[in-house]
Every structure is written in C-alpha cells, then in structure tokens.
Design an enzyme around this catalytic site. Sequence first.
Site, short mmCIF file in Angstrom:
data_model
loop_
_atom_site.label_atom_id
_atom_site.label_comp_id
_atom_site.label_asym_id
_atom_site.label_seq_id
_atom_site.Cartn_x
_atom_site.Cartn_y
_atom_site.Cartn_z
N HIS A 180 -104.36 -26.56 -46.07
CA HIS A 180 -104.31 -27.53 -47.18
C HIS A 180 -104.33 -26.79 -48.51
O HIS A 180 -105.03 -25.79 -48.68
CB HIS A 180 -105.41 -28.58 -47.06
N ASP A 202 -111.83 -22.42 -50.37
CA ASP A 202 -111.54 -23.60 -49.54
C ASP A 202 -110.54 -24.45 -50.33
O ASP A 202 -110.92 -25.22 -51.17
CB ASP A 202 -112.83 -24.37 -49.26
N GLU A 206 -106.40 -32.84 -48.55
CA GLU A 206 -107.34 -32.72 -47.42
C GLU A 206 -108.76 -33.06 -47.84
O GLU A 206 -109.51 -33.68 -47.08
CB GLU A 206 -107.28 -31.29 -46.86
N GLU A 207 -109.11 -32.67 -49.06
CA GLU A 207 -110.49 -32.84 -49.51
C GLU A 207 -110.89 -34.29 -49.75
O GLU A 207 -112.06 -34.59 -49.95
CB GLU A 207 -110.73 -32.02 -50.79
N HIS A 225 -117.24 -25.31 -51.99
CA HIS A 225 -117.50 -26.56 -52.71
C HIS A 225 -118.43 -26.34 -53.89
O HIS A 225 -119.31 -27.15 -54.20
CB HIS A 225 -118.01 -27.64 -51.76
#
Length: 354
Positions: free
Chosen positions: A61, A176, A208-209, A319
């Site tokens: 992603h 990420d 995606e998140e 994150h």
Amino acid sequence: MFDRELLERCSNACAVSGFEDEVRAIFRHELHGCGTISGAVSGNIMCEKKGPGPTVALMAHMDEIGFMVQGVTEDGFLLLVPLGGWWNHTLPSQRMLVQTRDGRRIPGQIGTKPPHLLPESQRSQVMPNDALFVDIGASSRAEVEELGIRLGCAVVPDVQLQPLAIPHRWMGKAFDNRAGVYCMIEAMRRLALEELPCTVRAIGTVQEEVGTRGARALSADMMPDLAIILEGPPADDTFGQSGVCRQGVLGSGVQVRLYDPTNITPPALADFVLNIAAQEGIPCQPTVRRTGGTDAAASYPNWAGVPAIVFGVPTRYIHSHNGILDDRDLEACVRLTCAVVRNINAHNHTLYLP
C-alpha cells in the site's frame, strides 16, 4: 544492494490516504521498462511482467497515516480529522506540512492548549483529536485562505529520512508502508531482468490505512494464484517489551507473518516460504500477531480466498512521525520475495492449497 536514494524518495514522499500521487509517480518512474504499467480508477497502479506459469501478485500500500483539514478558525488555526490510526500521545508540538491543491507545502506544527492553562486533572491525559490543531503562524482565516489552504487539504508529518550513527539504521517517516513499497519496487526491478517461470504483478494499493479500500477494489479478473503482501509492521524489540515473543527484531531479517486477525497463512505455504529462506540463507523471523491487519485481508472477499502471505520489514514506532528500520531487513525482504517468485511454477503453485 541497498538503494538509499530510493528509500529516501519513498519515505519523504507525502501521500496520506486518498492522496497517493507522489508515490504513484515514483512507482511509474522506477518500474518503467520492467513490465506493462496500468492504473485503475481506484488509484491503484500495477506493473505486470508476463511469464508462462501461474501469477504472483506483489502488493504494497502506498498511503501513510496523516490528517485532513476539517475547518479553519477565525484566528487562523486549522482543525483536523485523522486519516488512519494515530496514537495521540505522539502528536503535540510535532511539525507538519499542509499540502495545498496547487502543490505548495505550508509548514506548521500541531498545537494544543499549554499545560499551564489546563486544570490539574487534564495535564496527564491524552489530548483527543478535537483538541488538536495545526498552527501555521496565521492570525486570521483570510491569511490561511491566501496561502491556498482550504477544507480537504492533506496534512502530513514534516520529516526527512536520515541515517543514524549506528550502521544500517535509518530514521524517517511513513515506513508503514514505504518500506513495503521500496521492497516491491526493488524486487520487481531485479525480477524484470530474469526469465521467470510465472507471471508477476507489482500492485501499489491506495487507502489501506483507512480500511484496505484499494485492495478491496481490485477486480476479480486480476486474481492471482498467490499474493505476497509487503509491509512495514511494528518491531517489538524496544525497551520494556518481553523477550519471549520478540518476533520483530531490527537486523534479524524479514518477518514472515503466519497469523494476524485478518489473515491465516496456509501452513503449507508458510513451510514452502520458510524452506526457501533456509535454502537461500535469507534471515527471517516467523511471526504470529494478536493484533493488526494488512491488505492480505482482501484476498478472501475479493479473490475467492487466494492464498496470501505477508513479508514485513520490522519498524520501530510506526504510526508516529518517525520510525527506525534496518536496511539489512529491507534487503532480506527483497531477497525472499524474489526467491519465492523464482520458485513458483506450474508444477508446485498448488502445493499450499487445502
């Protein structure tokens, strides 16, 4: 070989969920000539190199967590809604960039009411989203509007990749999932130079998140025989974490995820991959997770339960504004991805099915 420039461009790119243009441009540039590149109305992008056998999808992603401007106060502060899962402990005083629709990046920082003006009962509490705002130094709504900032603008961390003093360690934002994007691009560049026993598709997905939306938008006619999801999952080797279940240690190799709440890797597929890693001398870390999820979740509803496995580059502090990873884990992830693709052929691609 580790490509610092590629990681730098991937990490520094500003691409929160729904605003993946910069990473999509990197994908197009880096994989030009490696296969047939095509886009989709969802924002997903694919590079396909055809071969004689089954099809393997490499998925990563492109989005990162961030914010969107929800409102502007009369005195020029920007109110926010989160895009993706932030841990609010990490947010106050952090530097941010507001992306205008004409391409400018306006610096600011996340502000809160100072602790001196908070009642004692609130000083140790985590600030909720509606108490956070971005301060760009403006004094009025008119000043904000003159800069081209309006509702719906993306807000991203203001962070640049940098090496740490310890060899192989890097600090930057959005690992990420720019770690996964890096590995997908680098694996595809290497595989493009070879005659393969299978068709390989590199797929960059969006959003995606905020619910694996891009992966869920992949059409049934793109269904592969195997999906390899490349990710930047949380490391578990920092202070205070138990050594018993440490399965994401920096410098110890690629994570091979056997389970999370969104995907169970078929045991025979896990064995197949781990055996290849052993044969090739690729360091890896088999991993079972109680929480988390990836685009692998989309293989069941969208692709009739196509077998999926997640390869991860363990990253500390995902994150948040800054993460730390080890470039040896990036290389291990690329090597394992390439090795698995090279070993998927018409005779063995169903060995991991029930």
